[in-house]
Design a protein around this motif. Structure first.
Motif, PDB file in Angstrom:
ATOM      1  N   SER A 165     -13.126   1.985   2.004  1.00 32.41           N
ATOM      2  CA  SER A 165     -13.930   0.838   1.556  1.00 32.41           C
ATOM      3  C   SER A 165     -13.072  -0.419   1.466  1.00 32.41           C
ATOM      4  CB  SER A 165     -14.519   1.077   0.168  1.00 32.41           C
ATOM      5  OG  SER A 165     -15.279   2.216   0.146  1.00 32.41           O
ATOM      6  N   VAL A 166     -11.837  -0.259   0.963  1.00 32.34           N
ATOM      7  CA  VAL A 166     -10.959  -1.430   0.834  1.00 32.34           C
ATOM      8  C   VAL A 166     -10.679  -2.001   2.227  1.00 32.34           C
ATOM      9  CG1 VAL A 166      -8.699  -2.252   0.080  1.00 32.34           C
ATOM     10  CG2 VAL A 166      -9.926  -0.568  -1.290  1.00 32.34           C
ATOM     11  N   ASN A 167     -10.393  -1.123   3.187  1.00 31.81           N
ATOM     12  CA  ASN A 167     -10.102  -1.612   4.540  1.00 31.81           C
ATOM     13  C   ASN A 167     -11.327  -2.256   5.197  1.00 31.81           C
ATOM     14  OD1 ASN A 167      -7.380  -1.034   4.495  1.00 31.81           O
ATOM     15  ND2 ASN A 167      -7.663   1.063   5.238  1.00 31.81           N
ATOM     16  N   ILE A 168     -12.513  -1.754   4.887  1.00 31.03           N
ATOM     17  CA  ILE A 168     -13.737  -2.382   5.428  1.00 31.03           C
ATOM     18  C   ILE A 168     -13.860  -3.797   4.839  1.00 31.03           C
ATOM     19  CG2 ILE A 168     -16.276  -2.309   5.422  1.00 31.03           C
ATOM     20  CD1 ILE A 168     -16.058   0.760   5.534  1.00 31.03           C
ATOM     21  N   MET A 169     -13.553  -3.908   3.539  1.00 28.86           N
ATOM     22  CA  MET A 169     -13.619  -5.230   2.882  1.00 28.86           C
ATOM     23  C   MET A 169     -12.604  -6.182   3.543  1.00 28.86           C
ATOM     24  SD  MET A 169     -13.036  -6.045  -1.139  1.00 28.86           S
ATOM     25  CE  MET A 169     -11.489  -5.188  -1.365  1.00 28.86           C
ATOM     26  N   ARG A 185      -0.374  -7.927   1.523  1.00 29.24           N
ATOM     27  CA  ARG A 185       0.201  -6.913   0.622  1.00 29.24           C
ATOM     28  C   ARG A 185      -0.541  -5.581   0.714  1.00 29.24           C
ATOM     29  NH1 ARG A 185       0.910 -11.103  -3.361  1.00 29.24           N
ATOM     30  NH2 ARG A 185      -0.801 -10.339  -4.630  1.00 29.24           N
ATOM     31  N   LEU A 186      -1.830  -5.659   1.100  1.00 30.96           N
ATOM     32  CA  LEU A 186      -2.619  -4.412   1.177  1.00 30.96           C
ATOM     33  C   LEU A 186      -2.497  -3.721   2.544  1.00 30.96           C
ATOM     34  CD1 LEU A 186      -5.888  -5.388  -0.756  1.00 30.96           C
ATOM     35  CD2 LEU A 186      -3.922  -4.077  -1.581  1.00 30.96           C
ATOM     36  N   ALA A 187      -1.657  -4.293   3.412  1.00 30.47           N
ATOM     37  CA  ALA A 187      -1.519  -3.722   4.766  1.00 30.47           C
ATOM     38  C   ALA A 187      -1.153  -2.232   4.771  1.00 30.47           C
ATOM     39  CB  ALA A 187      -0.513  -4.541   5.573  1.00 30.47           C
ATOM     40  N   PRO A 188      -0.312  -1.752   3.840  1.00 27.54           N
ATOM     41  CA  PRO A 188       0.026  -0.310   3.881  1.00 27.54           C
ATOM     42  C   PRO A 188      -1.208   0.598   3.803  1.00 27.54           C
ATOM     43  CG  PRO A 188       1.448  -1.468   2.327  1.00 27.54           C
ATOM     44  CD  PRO A 188       0.444  -2.464   2.786  1.00 27.54           C
ATOM     45  N   LEU A 189      -2.316   0.067   3.276  1.00 31.04           N
ATOM     46  CA  LEU A 189      -3.514   0.923   3.164  1.00 31.04           C
ATOM     47  C   LEU A 189      -4.074   1.320   4.538  1.00 31.04           C
ATOM     48  CD1 LEU A 189      -5.413  -0.627   0.122  1.00 31.04           C
ATOM     49  CD2 LEU A 189      -3.875   1.342   0.187  1.00 31.04           C
ATOM     50  N   ARG A 190      -3.729   0.549   5.558  1.00 31.16           N
ATOM     51  CA  ARG A 190      -4.138   0.940   6.934  1.00 31.16           C
ATOM     52  C   ARG A 190      -3.484   2.263   7.305  1.00 31.16           C
ATOM     53  NH1 ARG A 190      -8.397  -1.811   8.555  1.00 31.16           N
ATOM     54  NH2 ARG A 190      -8.145  -3.869   7.712  1.00 31.16           N
TER      55      ARG A 190
END
Ligand SMILES: Nc1nc2c(ncn2[C@@H]2O[C@H](COP(=O)(O)OP(=O)(O)OP(=O)(O)O)[C@@H](O)[C@H]2O)c(=O)[nH]1
Ligand SMILES: [Mg+2]
Length: 472
Positions: free
Chosen positions: A107-111, A149-154
């Protein structure tokens, strides 16, 4: 007078020890003989167990759960498991963590994808407020640095996808020819690149749960820990981004209602990343992993006379390319549960965007009602996702816009009753005469309400089964 041949016994001769056997050779031989006896007993026991299993399988009530992808089939079966296989349900609770974390990260990556599609605020060219500049929402510097900063979530999503298997990937939109009314298209398909005919497969959520369960101290629990830590370190950024009005405005402009999408857990992030997090029943019901292949679920149900009855439920993949795999099960089932997601009246099918999801569901229902192999099978209709239907109508989404034949006031009661009427009309038109129409309005993520429905389903199926074998 007896001669030598009268005492000749070829079997004794064959198994007799060699005349020149040494004591060591005798020990080896006797050990081998003992082992052979044990193995033979084992084979006898296996054959006996297989015979008992075959008999139980033959006498078991077999239920096929059908419906398009995302209709709630697996969630319905989870409700059966929660109610009738309580020990397994409790034992497996922790194993849902990986799937819930995956849903959250997704969901975070879709956002973030949605934000990356939005224009960026440029103070040189645009008005002072990033929200109202150019009449639309623009990304400010803060959004951009948080996105970085949220790139690692990929990577986390990619790793979890590999770990969870095919079910972690939702189907891509494809263009099919629109089916005609006679629609054999329900069970035969043009494109085969995503076909899954792995009948009785161990993949999908059942397989994933079993795999995680059997290696609690291995790689899988490490995966939980590492992913939880990464998500925890991103928590503040995720929450800031999610609650930000610019983000909300961008999601809204792209018609993305993440909070109503399958597997939405951003609002639960605090709970989920806690070290002692244990998924609740409601979390497990909301967790999403696509089913691949056909999976068997076994339950023991109580009969009214106090004895036990075996139930086997078949969970199938609902995407169009997998529906041909349903047909072999038509011959062996006692009952069929059909899931119709009635909230989907304004949504298009993911695998074929040329068709509305409810239209696909109507066609599927008609095809199943008219199928000769199923003519003696009890059909039970779940008009599902009523909670989402209610929400959509409260938001002012008009059914009439998508289904011009609907000419009543846009209230939940009117809409739900009208949908039920349509399903009933098709049922009567396509079924053999004399078949009874059984339907329930459901929201299968609501375990308490569903529990009551399951009792009604159980009793309808048993009554039908007794009538079929001539006991009623
Ligand atoms: N709000 C709401 N969500 C539901 C309901 N039923 C199912 N869901 C959610 O919808 C998603 C899809 O449900 P599934 O049970 O996985 O759907 P399925 O029919 O098994 O889909 P496939 O395996 O792809 O064929 C899950 O995230 C469920 O939690 C419902 O009544 N209300
Ligand atoms: Mg499923």
């Amino acid at each position: 007078m007896p001669n030598e041949t009268d005492n000749f016994d070829p079997l004794s001769l064959a198994i007799a020890p060699p005349p020149d056997e040494t004591p060591e050779e005798r020990i080896v031989r006797e050990l081998a003989e003992r082992e052979a006896v044990l193995r033979s007993r084992e084979i006898d026991a296996e054959l006996k167990a297989a015979k008992v299993a075959m008999k139980r399988y033959k006498n078991a009530i077999k239920i096929l759960v059908l419906g398009q992808s995302l209709s709630g089939k697996s969630t319905t079966i989870k409700n059966f498991q929660r109610k009738y296989a309580q020990k397994a349900w409790a034992d497996e609770r922790a194993t849902w963590k990986a799937i819930i974390l995956f849903n959250l990260v997704r969901s975070v990556n879709i956002m973030i994808d949605a934000l990356n599609r939005a224009p960026v605020y440029d103070p040189q060219k645009q008005a002072a407020s990033p929200i109202i500049a150019l009449g639309g929402a623009l990304l400010a510097e803060r959004h951009q640095s948080i996105i970085l900063r949220l790139a690692p979530l990929r990577e986390v999503e990619k790793d979890l996808k590999l770990f969870l298997g095919a079910g972690a990937t939702e189907v891509e939109a494809q263009t099919y020819t629109t089916p005609n009314e006679q629609n054999q298209v329900m069970f035969e398909f043009k494109k085969s690149n995503t076909q899954e005919f792995c009948v009785r497969s161990s993949s999908g959520w059942r397989g994933v749960i079993d795999r995680i369960k059997t290696s609690q101290n291995g790689k899988e629990s490490q995966v939980h820990r590492v992913v939880s830590q990464v998500v925890d370190s991103c928590k503040a950024d995720i929450l800031w981004l999610w609650k930000d009005p610019v983000t909300q405005s961008i999601l809204h402009s792209q018609r993305l209602r993440l909070e109503d999408s399958p597997g939405f857990f951003i609002d639960d992030i605090d709970r989920i990343v806690a070290t002692d997090y244990e998924p609740s029943d409601h979390d497990i019901m909301r967790a999403r992993l696509r089913t691949t292949g056909v999976q068997e679920h076994h339950f023991m149900l109580d009969r009214t006379n106090g004895t036990k009855l075996d139930w086997i439920m078949y969970d199938v993949a609902g995407i169009r390319t997998s529906r041909a795999a349903w047909v072999p099960y038509f011959k062996e089932v006692t009952g069929l549960l059909f899931l119709a997601p009635i909230s989907a009246f304004n949504e298009r099918l993911e695998e074929d965007t040329s068709i509305f999801r409810l239209e696909d569901t109507f066609m599927l229902w008609k095809t199943l009602c008219g199928n000769k192999l199923l003519s003696r099978v009890q059909l039970i209709l779940f008009l599902n996702k009523t909670d989402l239907l209610r929400k959509k109508l409260e938001q002012g989404i008009l059914v009439k816009k998508y289904m011009p034949e609907f000419d009543k006031e846009n209230t939940y009661e009117n809409v739900a009753t009208w949908f039920r009427k349509i399903f009933k009309k098709y049922f009567i038109q396509h079924s053999e005469p004399g078949r009874s129409f059984i339907s329930h309005f459901t929201s299968v993520i609501d375990t308490e309400a569903t529990s009551v429905t399951l009792i009604a389903v159980q009793s309808a199926i048993l009554q039908h089964d007794m009538a079929e074998v001539g006991l009623l």
